[in-house]
Design an enzyme around this catalytic site. Structure first.
Site, short mmCIF file in Angstrom:
data_model
loop_
_atom_site.label_atom_id
_atom_site.label_comp_id
_atom_site.label_asym_id
_atom_site.label_seq_id
_atom_site.Cartn_x
_atom_site.Cartn_y
_atom_site.Cartn_z
CE1 TYR A 160 42.20 40.90 35.71
CE2 TYR A 160 40.53 42.60 36.02
CZ TYR A 160 40.89 41.26 35.93
OH TYR A 160 39.92 40.30 36.03
CE LYS A 167 36.66 39.35 35.57
NZ LYS A 167 35.84 38.16 35.23
P1 NAD Z 1 40.50 29.64 33.88
O1 NAD Z 1 41.38 29.90 32.71
O2 NAD Z 1 40.69 28.36 34.59
O3 NAD Z 1 38.97 29.78 33.48
C1 NAD Z 1 38.52 30.67 32.50
C2 NAD Z 1 37.48 29.93 31.70
O4 NAD Z 1 36.87 30.79 30.74
C3 NAD Z 1 38.09 28.77 30.91
O5 NAD Z 1 37.44 27.57 31.25
C4 NAD Z 1 37.81 29.14 29.46
O6 NAD Z 1 37.54 28.02 28.62
C5 NAD Z 1 36.57 29.98 29.64
N1 NAD Z 1 36.27 30.77 28.44
C6 NAD Z 1 37.01 31.77 27.87
N2 NAD Z 1 36.39 32.21 26.75
C7 NAD Z 1 35.26 31.48 26.63
C8 NAD Z 1 34.20 31.46 25.66
N3 NAD Z 1 34.19 32.25 24.60
N4 NAD Z 1 33.18 30.58 25.85
C9 NAD Z 1 33.16 29.74 26.92
N5 NAD Z 1 34.13 29.72 27.85
C10 NAD Z 1 35.17 30.57 27.70
O7 NAD Z 1 40.74 30.87 34.86
P2 NAD Z 1 40.00 31.33 36.20
O8 NAD Z 1 40.98 32.23 36.86
O9 NAD Z 1 39.45 30.18 36.91
O10 NAD Z 1 38.85 32.27 35.63
C11 NAD Z 1 37.48 32.07 35.96
C12 NAD Z 1 36.82 33.41 36.29
O11 NAD Z 1 37.37 33.90 37.50
C13 NAD Z 1 37.04 34.50 35.24
O12 NAD Z 1 35.87 35.27 35.13
C14 NAD Z 1 38.15 35.32 35.87
O13 NAD Z 1 38.20 36.63 35.39
C15 NAD Z 1 37.71 35.25 37.31
N6 NAD Z 1 38.71 35.65 38.31
C16 NAD Z 1 39.92 35.04 38.35
C17 NAD Z 1 40.84 35.44 39.31
C18 NAD Z 1 42.21 34.81 39.37
O14 NAD Z 1 43.10 35.40 39.99
N7 NAD Z 1 42.40 33.65 38.81
C19 NAD Z 1 40.52 36.47 40.21
C20 NAD Z 1 39.27 37.04 40.15
C21 NAD Z 1 38.37 36.63 39.18
#
Ligand code: NAD
Length: 259
Positions: A160, A167
């Protein structure tokens, strides 16, 4: 029964639907079911087409869909100005956006580059501050800002790396923003979600091991779903959580409490 959530006809901006697996899409479904009006922002054109298809398939309607690149201040300003033209008042923003270069998630954290560190923080943490500032004038009746975080903010999770440090910055930003915006009745919280298979998760090399470890050791002995993240986000957006701000709420099968 009186509507406990009080979300009917509230306008919420959802940032970060890339496809049907996105946590932001789980949030959209929960908010829609509660009667909220939804505005979406996307970065890439292909996300827009996927979003439009998803909305159609699920018989959902967006109030507005706007391009917004969170690495670019003008793009953020422009997006919220466009939203203001359509909505005038909004009641919340879901910041579900993060990115780090793949090379910064491989190998040792020690090798994180200066550029990679800055880029991950700019996209995944500073963006919340910029979004809070741009959206504040639209939250005239108070509001709720929700960011998505992960346990890697506070524990070392292999693979990570720089995203964990970004984060940590995001979570601290949640607290500082909550302190600033409380007087405007704007609450700021984060959901610390368990591991869920999404596009962003593909960038984490140890992801499969993380999923298995949670199944083996979390109190609920299973991984969580985007629907569960969506429902807790709804709760944190709603009237039910009106006394809560500056918090990190775990939706992770209880994994974070284990030694
Ligand atoms: P995802 O890839 O579906 O979503 C990530 C989004 O970030 C995408 O829509 C992408 O277009 C957007 N993005 C990236 N750079 C960008 C920019 N410069 N401008 C605008 N948008 C931008 O993945 P996800 O897992 O749904 O991620 C969403 C959030 O959840 C993130 O903050 C991620 O760190 C967090 N998260 C995910 C998990 C997991 O296991 N999937 C766990 C905890 C937290």
């Amino acid at each position: 029964m009186e509507d406990l959530l009080k979300m009917k006809d509230k306008t919420i901006v959802i940032m970060g639907v890339a496809n049907k697996r996105s946590l932001a899409w789980g949030v959209a479904e929960s908010l829609h079911q509660a009667g909220a009006k939804l505005v979406f922002t996307y970065r890439k054109d292909r996300s827009r087409s996927k979003l439009e298809k998803l909305l159609e398939e699920n018989e959902m309607k967006a109030e507005h869909i706007i391009q917004c690149d969170v690495n670019d201040d003008d793009s953020i300003q422009n997006a919220f100005q466009e939203i203001q033209k359509k909505a005038d008042v909004i009641h919340g923003v879901v910041h579900s956006v993060a990115f780090a270069h793949a090379e910064d998630l491989k190998g040792e954290f020690l090798n994180t580059s200066r550029d990679g560190f800055a880029f991950a923080h700019d996209t995944s943490a500073y963006s919340l501050i910029a979004v809070a500032k741009a959206s504040k004038p639209l939250m005239k009746e108070g509001g709720s800002l929700i960011a998505m975080s992960y346990l890697g903010a506070e524990r070392v999770v292999e693979g990570y790396n720089v995203m964990g440090v970004a984060k940590a910055s995001l979570e601290a930003s949640v607290r500082y923003l909550a302190s600033d915006l409380g007087k405007d009745n704007i609450r700021v919280n984060a959901i610390s979600a368990g591991a869920i298979r999404t596009l962003a998760a593909k960038g984490v090399p140890s992801f499969n091991e993380i999923l298995h470890k949670i199944e083996d050791t979390a109190p609920l002995r299973r991984n969580v779903t985007k629907e569960e993240v969506g429902d807790m986000t709804l709760a944190m957006m709603s009237h039910l959580s009106r006394g809560v701000t500056g918090e990190i709420v775990y939706v992770d099968s209880g994994y974070n409490i284990m030694g």
